[in-house]
Design a protein around this motif. Structure first.
Motif, PDB file in Angstrom:
ATOM      1  N   MET A  15      -1.520  -1.171   3.988  1.00  0.00           N
ATOM      2  CA  MET A  15      -2.268  -2.412   4.165  1.00  0.00           C
ATOM      3  C   MET A  15      -1.866  -3.455   3.119  1.00  0.00           C
ATOM      4  O   MET A  15      -2.009  -4.658   3.353  1.00  0.00           O
ATOM      5  CB  MET A  15      -3.777  -2.146   4.097  1.00  0.00           C
ATOM      6  CG  MET A  15      -4.333  -1.477   5.340  1.00  0.00           C
ATOM      7  SD  MET A  15      -4.000  -2.389   6.884  1.00  0.00           S
ATOM      8  CE  MET A  15      -4.875  -3.925   6.614  1.00  0.00           C
ATOM      9  N   THR A  16      -1.376  -2.987   1.979  1.00  0.00           N
ATOM     10  CA  THR A  16      -0.800  -3.916   1.007  1.00  0.00           C
ATOM     11  C   THR A  16       0.421  -4.601   1.614  1.00  0.00           C
ATOM     12  O   THR A  16       0.586  -5.817   1.524  1.00  0.00           O
ATOM     13  CB  THR A  16      -0.383  -3.173  -0.269  1.00  0.00           C
ATOM     14  OG1 THR A  16      -1.544  -2.638  -0.900  1.00  0.00           O
ATOM     15  CG2 THR A  16       0.349  -4.086  -1.238  1.00  0.00           C
ATOM     16  N   ILE A  17       1.274  -3.800   2.253  1.00  0.00           N
ATOM     17  CA  ILE A  17       2.455  -4.338   2.921  1.00  0.00           C
ATOM     18  C   ILE A  17       2.028  -5.271   4.059  1.00  0.00           C
ATOM     19  O   ILE A  17       2.582  -6.364   4.223  1.00  0.00           O
ATOM     20  CB  ILE A  17       3.337  -3.196   3.454  1.00  0.00           C
ATOM     21  CG1 ILE A  17       3.872  -2.359   2.280  1.00  0.00           C
ATOM     22  CG2 ILE A  17       4.487  -3.736   4.298  1.00  0.00           C
ATOM     23  CD1 ILE A  17       4.599  -1.107   2.707  1.00  0.00           C
ATOM     24  N   PHE A  18       1.043  -4.826   4.831  1.00  0.00           N
ATOM     25  CA  PHE A  18       0.521  -5.645   5.930  1.00  0.00           C
ATOM     26  C   PHE A  18       0.101  -7.024   5.420  1.00  0.00           C
ATOM     27  O   PHE A  18       0.504  -8.057   5.965  1.00  0.00           O
ATOM     28  CB  PHE A  18      -0.673  -4.915   6.555  1.00  0.00           C
ATOM     29  CG  PHE A  18      -1.414  -5.701   7.601  1.00  0.00           C
ATOM     30  CD1 PHE A  18      -1.167  -5.481   8.947  1.00  0.00           C
ATOM     31  CD2 PHE A  18      -2.383  -6.637   7.257  1.00  0.00           C
ATOM     32  CE1 PHE A  18      -1.852  -6.193   9.924  1.00  0.00           C
ATOM     33  CE2 PHE A  18      -3.071  -7.356   8.216  1.00  0.00           C
ATOM     34  CZ  PHE A  18      -2.804  -7.132   9.555  1.00  0.00           C
ATOM     35  N   SER A  19      -0.722  -7.040   4.376  1.00  0.00           N
ATOM     36  CA  SER A  19      -1.243  -8.312   3.862  1.00  0.00           C
ATOM     37  C   SER A  19      -0.151  -9.177   3.247  1.00  0.00           C
ATOM     38  O   SER A  19      -0.152 -10.397   3.404  1.00  0.00           O
ATOM     39  CB  SER A  19      -2.337  -8.041   2.825  1.00  0.00           C
ATOM     40  OG  SER A  19      -3.443  -7.422   3.425  1.00  0.00           O
ATOM     41  N   LEU A  20       0.782  -8.534   2.549  1.00  0.00           N
ATOM     42  CA  LEU A  20       1.863  -9.280   1.917  1.00  0.00           C
ATOM     43  C   LEU A  20       2.755  -9.945   2.959  1.00  0.00           C
ATOM     44  O   LEU A  20       3.099 -11.131   2.850  1.00  0.00           O
ATOM     45  CB  LEU A  20       2.685  -8.353   1.020  1.00  0.00           C
ATOM     46  CG  LEU A  20       3.825  -9.004   0.233  1.00  0.00           C
ATOM     47  CD1 LEU A  20       3.279 -10.101  -0.678  1.00  0.00           C
ATOM     48  CD2 LEU A  20       4.574  -7.964  -0.579  1.00  0.00           C
ATOM     49  N   VAL A  21       3.125  -9.188   3.993  1.00  0.00           N
ATOM     50  CA  VAL A  21       3.981  -9.742   5.040  1.00  0.00           C
ATOM     51  C   VAL A  21       3.218 -10.782   5.867  1.00  0.00           C
ATOM     52  O   VAL A  21       3.794 -11.786   6.306  1.00  0.00           O
ATOM     53  CB  VAL A  21       4.550  -8.624   5.935  1.00  0.00           C
ATOM     54  CG1 VAL A  21       5.383  -9.204   7.064  1.00  0.00           C
ATOM     55  CG2 VAL A  21       5.392  -7.653   5.110  1.00  0.00           C
ATOM     56  N   ILE A  63       6.549   0.730   7.443  1.00  0.00           N
ATOM     57  CA  ILE A  63       7.324  -0.135   8.348  1.00  0.00           C
ATOM     58  C   ILE A  63       6.406  -0.794   9.371  1.00  0.00           C
ATOM     59  O   ILE A  63       6.502  -1.997   9.640  1.00  0.00           O
ATOM     60  CB  ILE A  63       8.434   0.674   9.056  1.00  0.00           C
ATOM     61  CG1 ILE A  63       9.526   1.070   8.053  1.00  0.00           C
ATOM     62  CG2 ILE A  63       9.040  -0.140  10.201  1.00  0.00           C
ATOM     63  CD1 ILE A  63      10.589   1.965   8.630  1.00  0.00           C
ATOM     64  N   LEU A  64       5.503  -0.002   9.934  1.00  0.00           N
ATOM     65  CA  LEU A  64       4.583  -0.553  10.928  1.00  0.00           C
ATOM     66  C   LEU A  64       3.597  -1.538  10.289  1.00  0.00           C
ATOM     67  O   LEU A  64       3.180  -2.510  10.929  1.00  0.00           O
ATOM     68  CB  LEU A  64       3.817   0.578  11.627  1.00  0.00           C
ATOM     69  CG  LEU A  64       4.688   1.474  12.522  1.00  0.00           C
ATOM     70  CD1 LEU A  64       3.876   2.642  13.054  1.00  0.00           C
ATOM     71  CD2 LEU A  64       5.274   0.660  13.678  1.00  0.00           C
ATOM     72  N   GLY A  65       3.246  -1.291   9.035  1.00  0.00           N
ATOM     73  CA  GLY A  65       2.409  -2.245   8.321  1.00  0.00           C
ATOM     74  C   GLY A  65       3.099  -3.595   8.219  1.00  0.00           C
ATOM     75  O   GLY A  65       2.468  -4.650   8.377  1.00  0.00           O
ATOM     76  N   ALA A  66       4.414  -3.571   7.963  1.00  0.00           N
ATOM     77  CA  ALA A  66       5.190  -4.812   7.877  1.00  0.00           C
ATOM     78  C   ALA A  66       5.266  -5.514   9.237  1.00  0.00           C
ATOM     79  O   ALA A  66       5.105  -6.738   9.333  1.00  0.00           O
ATOM     80  CB  ALA A  66       6.589  -4.519   7.351  1.00  0.00           C
ATOM     81  N   SER A 122      -7.750  -5.731  12.866  1.00  0.00           N
ATOM     82  CA  SER A 122      -6.573  -5.310  12.098  1.00  0.00           C
ATOM     83  C   SER A 122      -6.876  -5.061  10.627  1.00  0.00           C
ATOM     84  O   SER A 122      -6.255  -4.194   9.998  1.00  0.00           O
ATOM     85  CB  SER A 122      -5.466  -6.364  12.223  1.00  0.00           C
ATOM     86  OG  SER A 122      -5.081  -6.529  13.563  1.00  0.00           O
ATOM     87  N   ILE A 123      -7.823  -5.806  10.049  1.00  0.00           N
ATOM     88  CA  ILE A 123      -8.116  -5.680   8.613  1.00  0.00           C
ATOM     89  C   ILE A 123      -9.493  -5.090   8.355  1.00  0.00           C
ATOM     90  O   ILE A 123      -9.639  -4.112   7.618  1.00  0.00           O
ATOM     91  CB  ILE A 123      -7.998  -7.046   7.913  1.00  0.00           C
ATOM     92  CG1 ILE A 123      -6.581  -7.589   8.038  1.00  0.00           C
ATOM     93  CG2 ILE A 123      -8.379  -6.934   6.439  1.00  0.00           C
ATOM     94  CD1 ILE A 123      -6.395  -8.985   7.468  1.00  0.00           C
ATOM     95  N   ARG A 169       3.186  -5.202  11.813  1.00  0.00           N
ATOM     96  CA  ARG A 169       1.856  -5.706  12.162  1.00  0.00           C
ATOM     97  C   ARG A 169       1.502  -6.943  11.325  1.00  0.00           C
ATOM     98  O   ARG A 169       0.907  -7.902  11.825  1.00  0.00           O
ATOM     99  CB  ARG A 169       0.811  -4.613  11.957  1.00  0.00           C
ATOM    100  CG  ARG A 169       0.958  -3.431  12.906  1.00  0.00           C
ATOM    101  CD  ARG A 169       0.026  -2.298  12.517  1.00  0.00           C
ATOM    102  NE  ARG A 169      -1.367  -2.673  12.768  1.00  0.00           N
ATOM    103  CZ  ARG A 169      -2.357  -2.433  11.919  1.00  0.00           C
ATOM    104  NH1 ARG A 169      -2.115  -1.855  10.755  1.00  0.00           N
ATOM    105  NH2 ARG A 169      -3.593  -2.777  12.232  1.00  0.00           N
ATOM    106  N   GLY A 170       1.855  -6.909  10.048  1.00  0.00           N
ATOM    107  CA  GLY A 170       1.572  -8.042   9.176  1.00  0.00           C
ATOM    108  C   GLY A 170       2.325  -9.288   9.602  1.00  0.00           C
ATOM    109  O   GLY A 170       1.764 -10.390   9.638  1.00  0.00           O
ATOM    110  N   PHE A 171       3.601  -9.128   9.953  1.00  0.00           N
ATOM    111  CA  PHE A 171       4.421 -10.265  10.398  1.00  0.00           C
ATOM    112  C   PHE A 171       3.837 -10.886  11.656  1.00  0.00           C
ATOM    113  O   PHE A 171       3.722 -12.111  11.772  1.00  0.00           O
ATOM    114  CB  PHE A 171       5.854  -9.800  10.656  1.00  0.00           C
ATOM    115  CG  PHE A 171       6.720 -10.846  11.282  1.00  0.00           C
ATOM    116  CD1 PHE A 171       7.267 -11.868  10.517  1.00  0.00           C
ATOM    117  CD2 PHE A 171       6.987 -10.822  12.641  1.00  0.00           C
ATOM    118  CE1 PHE A 171       8.068 -12.849  11.103  1.00  0.00           C
ATOM    119  CE2 PHE A 171       7.786 -11.782  13.238  1.00  0.00           C
ATOM    120  CZ  PHE A 171       8.325 -12.806  12.460  1.00  0.00           C
TER     121      PHE A 171
END
Length: 411
Positions: free
Chosen positions: A58-64, A110-113, A32-33, A115-117
């Motif tokens: 990916m910023t959103i992914f990591s933050l979430v 949205i999908l980054g969020a 994923s990363i 996936r991150g969650f």
């Protein structure tokens, strides 16, 4: 028959639990990363986006991921481990698969969020919480093996994803990524184990030989302990920022006129360093302690950064990328071991999610900030200068955290 029985008695289920945790680490981090960098240039150019704007997903992914990890200890105390794993893995697979049919920034965001969650619930916090329950001895080794597996997957699959993109496009590569995440997580879902060995009438590996003075008790109300937490938050955020640069190595290669193949090789060398240095720090930590082990990796990361700034010779660039991979050992294995060393098992579940949040926040900001620095300066050199400063500050923060712990123990 007697020999066979003795071997069975010596074998501990904790090692099988560790094996399935390797799959979780490989999916949540390795796929994923650690392979995300191969998509940045091709997707942004194909869809006519700024590299920094696309990397922001990916910023959103990591933050979430960081936010969701804060709730992991509470979720695991209220719901069965298998339920949490199954739900989160299904969400991660679906979120990644939908990347393949996305064409607009808001869709990737949205999908980054999503996936991150989902990955935040089966990533580093969950993995290390389970390891701390199942391993009282060889905790550093177990942590380094599990989290090092993510680097192995990143090393192997970064060039594979590049080839998949060449032959069937980046959309097909995202579909392949979704399938891979599901397969890597499947053993952890299917293999029967619980959050703690006591829940199934067993005990942790090495529990019988653990000495009482090896357990570090938490002192949450001591101001020195609070200062240790603050120092580790700084350390985690700056190291997290640095780790994101590795995913920009293919872009760095292109920016200085090197081939796409060499760029992918740099990312692979970074992932190889990821594997080696995670294993190194686990072994060093078990033998010499987490402070000395972490200091070694900080020196290696600084060496890689300085070498990357000074050369364009292929062999030295590959060496620099390899040394750069030590930042992954710092941001995952080292951070977990240092937190456990300073606060102890008792407070780990309370402290580590917060510290992990800081690390993910640093990585989240870096994914897009590094991209935007390149967009507006046309170079990655300013970022490399910033990283040198961050490494020096990280070293000071690390020693400050341990100094405060020493103050607590002497009282």
């Amino acid at each position: 028959m007697k020999k066979e029985g003795d071997m069975m008695r010596r074998y501990h289920k904790a090692w099988t639990v560790l094996a399935v945790l390797c799959g979780l680490a490989a999916a949540a981090i390795g796929v994923s990363i650690n392979t995300s960098g191969v998509f940045y240039t091709v997707v942004s150019e194909d869809l006519g986006m700024l590299r920094g704007a696309f990397a922001f997903h990916m910023t959103i992914f990591s933050l979430v991921t960081a936010i969701s990890a804060l709730f992991v200890p509470n979720l695991l105390s209220r719901y069965p481990l298998k339920l949490v794993l199954t739900f989160s893995v299904v969400m991660a697979v679906l979120g990644t698969a939908l990347m393949a049919i996305s064409s607009h920034l808001w869709q990737f965001y949205i999908l980054g969020a999503i996936r991150g969650f989902s990955t935040g619930m089966f990533s580093i916090v969950t993995i290390t919480l389970i390891i701390n329950q199942w391993f009282k001895e060889k905790n550093g080794l177990a942590t380094s093996i599990a989290l090092g597996f993510s680097g192995l997957v990143g090393t192997v699959f970064s060039p594979i994803f590049s080839e998949v993109i060449v032959h069937i496009g980046w959309r097909g590569a995202y579909g392949f990524e979704a399938l891979l995440i599901g397969l890597l997580c499947l053993p952890a879902i299917l293999y029967p184990f619980t959050m703690t060995p006591e829940d199934e009438g067993s005990e942790a590996y090495g529990k019988q030989s653990l000495k009482n003075d090896q357990v570090i008790m938490s002192q949450d109300k001591n101001p020195s302990t609070g200062l240790s937490l603050g120092a580790l938050l700084v350390f985690a955020s700056l190291i997290g920022f640095m780790s994101s640069m590795t995913q920009h190595l293919p872009g760095y290669a292109a920016s200085v006129g090197l081939s796409v193949t060499l760029g992918a090789s740099l990312l692979s060398m970074g992932m190889l360093g990821n594997i080696i240095f995670k294993l190194v720090i686990g072994a060093l930590s078990d033998r010499f302690g987490s402070l000395k082990a972490t200091t070694v990796l900080l020196a290696l990361a600084l060496s890689g950064n300085l070498l990357l700034m000074q050369t364009q010779l292929t062999v030295f660039l590959l060496l620099a990328a390899f040394l750069f991979g030590s930042c992954y050992g710092l941001g995952s294995v080292s951070l977990a071991l240092v937190t456990r060393d300073i606060f102890g098992d008792e407070a780990y579940g309370k402290r580590f999610p917060i510290i992990s949040f800081a690390g993910n926040l640093g990585a989240a900001l870096a994914f897009s900030i590094i991209g935007y620095i390149y967009d507006f300066t046309g170079s990655y050199f300013p970022t490399l200068i910033v990283l040198v400063v961050f490494l020096l500050i990280s070293t000071i923060s690390l020693f400050s955290a341990f100094y405060r712990r020493k103050m607590v123990r002497e009282k």
